[in-house]
Design a protein around this motif. Structure first.
Motif, PDB file in Angstrom:
ATOM      1  N   LYS A  11       0.901  -1.253   0.060  1.00 50.93           N
ATOM      2  CA  LYS A  11       0.057  -0.194   0.010  1.00 50.93           C
ATOM      3  C   LYS A  11       0.963   1.127  -0.174  1.00 50.93           C
ATOM      4  CE  LYS A  11      -3.509  -1.965   2.992  1.00 50.93           C
ATOM      5  NZ  LYS A  11      -3.956  -1.913   4.344  1.00 50.93           N
ATOM      6  N   PHE A  12       2.208   1.251   0.268  1.00 50.49           N
ATOM      7  CA  PHE A  12       2.982   2.347   0.595  1.00 50.49           C
ATOM      8  C   PHE A  12       3.119   3.028  -0.789  1.00 50.49           C
ATOM      9  CE2 PHE A  12       7.016   4.553  -0.030  1.00 50.49           C
ATOM     10  CZ  PHE A  12       6.886   5.370   1.024  1.00 50.49           C
ATOM     11  N   LYS A  13       2.906   4.405  -0.788  1.00 51.24           N
ATOM     12  CA  LYS A  13       3.198   5.296  -1.739  1.00 51.24           C
ATOM     13  C   LYS A  13       3.754   6.470  -1.257  1.00 51.24           C
ATOM     14  CE  LYS A  13       0.862   6.839  -6.224  1.00 51.24           C
ATOM     15  NZ  LYS A  13       1.930   7.643  -6.518  1.00 51.24           N
ATOM     16  N   CYS A  14       4.985   7.054  -1.702  1.00 56.22           N
ATOM     17  CA  CYS A  14       5.422   8.188  -0.979  1.00 56.22           C
ATOM     18  C   CYS A  14       4.769   9.529  -1.181  1.00 56.22           C
ATOM     19  CB  CYS A  14       7.026   8.551  -1.927  1.00 56.22           C
ATOM     20  SG  CYS A  14       7.755  10.057  -1.329  1.00 56.22           S
ATOM     21  N   ILE A  15       4.604  10.360  -0.156  1.00 56.90           N
ATOM     22  CA  ILE A  15       3.586  11.436  -0.255  1.00 56.90           C
ATOM     23  C   ILE A  15       4.567  12.749  -0.620  1.00 56.90           C
ATOM     24  CG2 ILE A  15       1.861  10.418   1.282  1.00 56.90           C
ATOM     25  CD1 ILE A  15       2.977  11.727   3.532  1.00 56.90           C
ATOM     26  N   ALA A  16       5.621  12.532  -0.829  1.00 58.41           N
ATOM     27  CA  ALA A  16       6.596  13.737  -1.240  1.00 58.41           C
ATOM     28  C   ALA A  16       6.164  14.946  -0.558  1.00 58.41           C
ATOM     29  CB  ALA A  16       6.138  13.864  -2.967  1.00 58.41           C
ATOM     30  N   LEU A  18       3.974  16.517   0.612  1.00 58.97           N
ATOM     31  CA  LEU A  18       3.205  16.352   1.928  1.00 58.97           C
ATOM     32  C   LEU A  18       3.584  15.816   3.236  1.00 58.97           C
ATOM     33  CD1 LEU A  18      -0.276  15.475   0.117  1.00 58.97           C
ATOM     34  CD2 LEU A  18       0.629  17.774   0.796  1.00 58.97           C
ATOM     35  N   CYS A  19       5.104  15.302   2.845  1.00 57.72           N
ATOM     36  CA  CYS A  19       5.697  14.629   3.897  1.00 57.72           C
ATOM     37  C   CYS A  19       6.226  15.386   5.163  1.00 57.72           C
ATOM     38  CB  CYS A  19       6.799  13.721   3.311  1.00 57.72           C
ATOM     39  SG  CYS A  19       7.642  12.731   4.704  1.00 57.72           S
ATOM     40  N   PRO A  20       6.081  15.323   6.577  1.00 55.68           N
ATOM     41  CA  PRO A  20       5.995  16.010   7.545  1.00 55.68           C
ATOM     42  C   PRO A  20       7.496  16.104   7.945  1.00 55.68           C
ATOM     43  CG  PRO A  20       4.877  13.997   8.165  1.00 55.68           C
ATOM     44  CD  PRO A  20       5.076  13.984   6.972  1.00 55.68           C
ATOM     45  N   ASP A  21       8.257  14.708   7.420  1.00 55.04           N
ATOM     46  CA  ASP A  21       9.609  14.699   7.738  1.00 55.04           C
ATOM     47  C   ASP A  21      10.557  14.232   6.755  1.00 55.04           C
ATOM     48  OD1 ASP A  21      12.139  14.708   8.740  1.00 55.04           O
ATOM     49  OD2 ASP A  21      11.579  13.256  10.613  1.00 55.04           O
ATOM     50  N   SER A  22      10.892  14.605   5.468  1.00 51.08           N
ATOM     51  CA  SER A  22      11.360  13.965   4.287  1.00 51.08           C
ATOM     52  C   SER A  22      12.554  13.221   4.783  1.00 51.08           C
ATOM     53  CB  SER A  22      11.514  15.016   3.286  1.00 51.08           C
ATOM     54  OG  SER A  22      11.960  14.331   2.093  1.00 51.08           O
ATOM     55  N   CYS A  23      12.797  12.055   3.839  1.00 49.33           N
ATOM     56  CA  CYS A  23      14.132  11.362   3.854  1.00 49.33           C
ATOM     57  C   CYS A  23      15.087  12.313   3.086  1.00 49.33           C
ATOM     58  CB  CYS A  23      13.778   9.971   3.086  1.00 49.33           C
ATOM     59  SG  CYS A  23      13.083   9.877   1.759  1.00 49.33           S
ATOM     60  N   CYS A  24      14.603  13.419   2.312  1.00 47.26           N
ATOM     61  CA  CYS A  24      15.543  14.202   1.640  1.00 47.26           C
ATOM     62  C   CYS A  24      16.252  15.132   2.688  1.00 47.26           C
ATOM     63  CB  CYS A  24      14.935  14.986   0.710  1.00 47.26           C
ATOM     64  SG  CYS A  24      13.864  13.999  -0.554  1.00 47.26           S
ATOM     65  N   ALA A 116      11.162   4.971   9.895  1.00 50.42           N
ATOM     66  CA  ALA A 116      11.532   6.228   9.836  1.00 50.42           C
ATOM     67  C   ALA A 116      10.949   7.313   8.834  1.00 50.42           C
ATOM     68  CB  ALA A 116      13.234   6.446   9.381  1.00 50.42           C
ATOM     69  N   CYS A 117      10.107   6.394   7.942  1.00 49.57           N
ATOM     70  CA  CYS A 117       9.212   7.251   7.044  1.00 49.57           C
ATOM     71  C   CYS A 117       7.824   7.344   7.683  1.00 49.57           C
ATOM     72  CB  CYS A 117       9.322   6.329   5.605  1.00 49.57           C
ATOM     73  SG  CYS A 117       7.807   6.846   4.709  1.00 49.57           S
ATOM     74  N   PRO A 118       7.521   8.631   7.651  1.00 48.24           N
ATOM     75  CA  PRO A 118       6.282   8.818   8.400  1.00 48.24           C
ATOM     76  C   PRO A 118       5.128   8.154   7.979  1.00 48.24           C
ATOM     77  CG  PRO A 118       7.437  10.987   8.122  1.00 48.24           C
ATOM     78  CD  PRO A 118       8.161   9.968   7.214  1.00 48.24           C
ATOM     79  N   GLU A 119       5.163   8.244   6.439  1.00 47.26           N
ATOM     80  CA  GLU A 119       4.033   7.535   5.724  1.00 47.26           C
ATOM     81  C   GLU A 119       4.051   5.833   5.917  1.00 47.26           C
ATOM     82  OE1 GLU A 119       1.292   8.404   4.653  1.00 47.26           O
ATOM     83  OE2 GLU A 119       0.647   6.949   3.157  1.00 47.26           O
ATOM     84  N   ALA A 120       5.233   5.532   5.958  1.00 52.08           N
ATOM     85  CA  ALA A 120       5.319   4.004   6.365  1.00 52.08           C
ATOM     86  C   ALA A 120       4.829   3.645   7.925  1.00 52.08           C
ATOM     87  CB  ALA A 120       6.743   3.665   6.280  1.00 52.08           C
TER      88      ALA A 120
END
Ligand code: SF4
Length: 343
Positions: A11-16, A18-24, A116-120
């Motif tokens: 089900k995971f899809k990066c929310i780019a 909209l992410c509150p704490d990006s892996c970038c 560590a990924c907020p969406e995950a």
């Protein structure tokens, strides 16, 4: 080879943006050889910029130069210029794969998403049955006849997971029981006969030493450091809410399924359990201290940030394992008494 996935994985899809704490941000972005070879031929301003900003770090890895703790290709709209300019297929392997992680145990492979990924993290906290296929017949039958050691670890991991999900007890007691059980498992792995733990020389102490260790870690965000410091100062006597324990169950399963079987190489099951206990003390007391101070408190973000700051830091994990080996306050006996005193 059996590939085992948690139910939320697909089900995971990066929310780019909209992410509150990006892996970038906060992390170095590795550039693998194949991707760098492709980048060497990219024309125009983007190609020039990529080549100019790719350097060798102190570990000999090729990385993008950080721009104030952020990936230099993470633009002002919080989107990736490389993704926009070259397409997802030309992101480096790190960017393409994260937060997907795989551990190959030869007879089977477990796939998981990083907390560590907020969406995950959101998907994991919302799923009550995420790891239904882990530790099941597929895994057990895959190694039943071929590898006694792995078979033993799989069974002890399942028993550990069941103990941690036993809601008839407060969570701190479950952690204490699970540590005691795994102390026996460790004796067996070391070739000994299981025997009750000896508590005679154990003086119970508070959890301050766990906060001291975390405050001495490499910390990326000052906001996180402030939260750990607040919990260290005010969290000691605060009670943990049942709601926190219910969500922590999901975090603990993530940890168990991600790390317990490392013992197949390290021969040590206690490291993963002690790391979970540290995560429980720090995150639960942060939440309690924030609430007591009437400060904004987001449980998902506390757990996610712990994963980013501590779990995903090679240096911090190594330091933690070193402390477990040399500091007697991290003995199973001391941690059990400490957990029991928390309830
Ligand atoms: S942390 Fe997760 S959701 Fe956020 S930008 Fe990275 S992959 Fe996407």
């Amino acid at each position: 080879m059996n590939d085992i996935y948690p139910t939320f994985y697909k089900k995971f899809k990066c929310i780019a943006n909209l992410c509150p704490d990006s892996c970038c941000k906060d992390w170095d972005i590795d550039v693998d050889c194949e991707t760098e070879k492709y980048y060497s031929c990219v024309e125009g301003n983007l190609g020039d910029k990529i080549r100019k900003l790719t350097v060798t770090d102190e570990y000999g890895e090729r990385v993008f130069i950080s721009n104030n703790g952020k990936c230099p290709f993470w633009n002002q709209n919080m989107l990736c210029d490389i993704y926009i300019g070259l397409g997802e297929e030309h992101l480096s392997a790190t960017c393409k794969n994260f937060p997907r992680m795989s551990v190959d145990y030869t007879d089977f492979c477990e796939h998981i998403l990083s907390f560590a990924c907020p969406e995950a993290a959101r998907l994991m906290l919302e799923d009550d049955n995420a790891y239904a296929d882990f530790g099941g017949e597929n895994e057990l039958s895959a190694c039943e006849n071929s590898d006694d050691y792995m078979s033993f670890l799989l069974k002890s991991r399942e028993r550990t997971a069941k103990m941690l999900l036993d809601r008839s007890q407060p969570f701190a007691y479950r952690l204490a029981d699970c540590l005691e059980f795994n102390a026996q498992i460790q004796i067996i792995l070391n070739g000994g006969e299981p025997a009750p733990l000896d508590f005679d020389d154990t003086e119970p102490c508070g959890c301050g030493f766990i906060f001291d260790m975390h405050l001495n870690f490499e910390i990326m965000s000052s906001e996180w450091k402030d939260k750990v410091a607040l919990a260290a100062k005010n969290g000691g006597e605060l009670k943990i809410s049942k709601e926190f324990d219910d969500d922590f169950e999901k975090f603990v399963l993530y940890y168990i399924y991600r790390y317990y079987l490392e013992a197949v190489n390290s021969g040590d099951v206690l490291y993963s359990i002690k790391r979970i206990i540290c995560a429980y003390i720090v995150t639960s007391k942060i939440e309690a201290a924030l609430k007591a101070a009437a400060l904004p408190c987001d449980r998902l973000r506390i757990l996610q940030r712990y994963s980013k700051e501590v779990e995903h830091s090679y240096e911090n994990t190594e330091r933690m394992n070193a402390e477990f080996s040399k500091d007697k306050r991290f003995s199973a006996q001391n941690l059990i008494l400490m957990l029991e005193a928390m309830v």
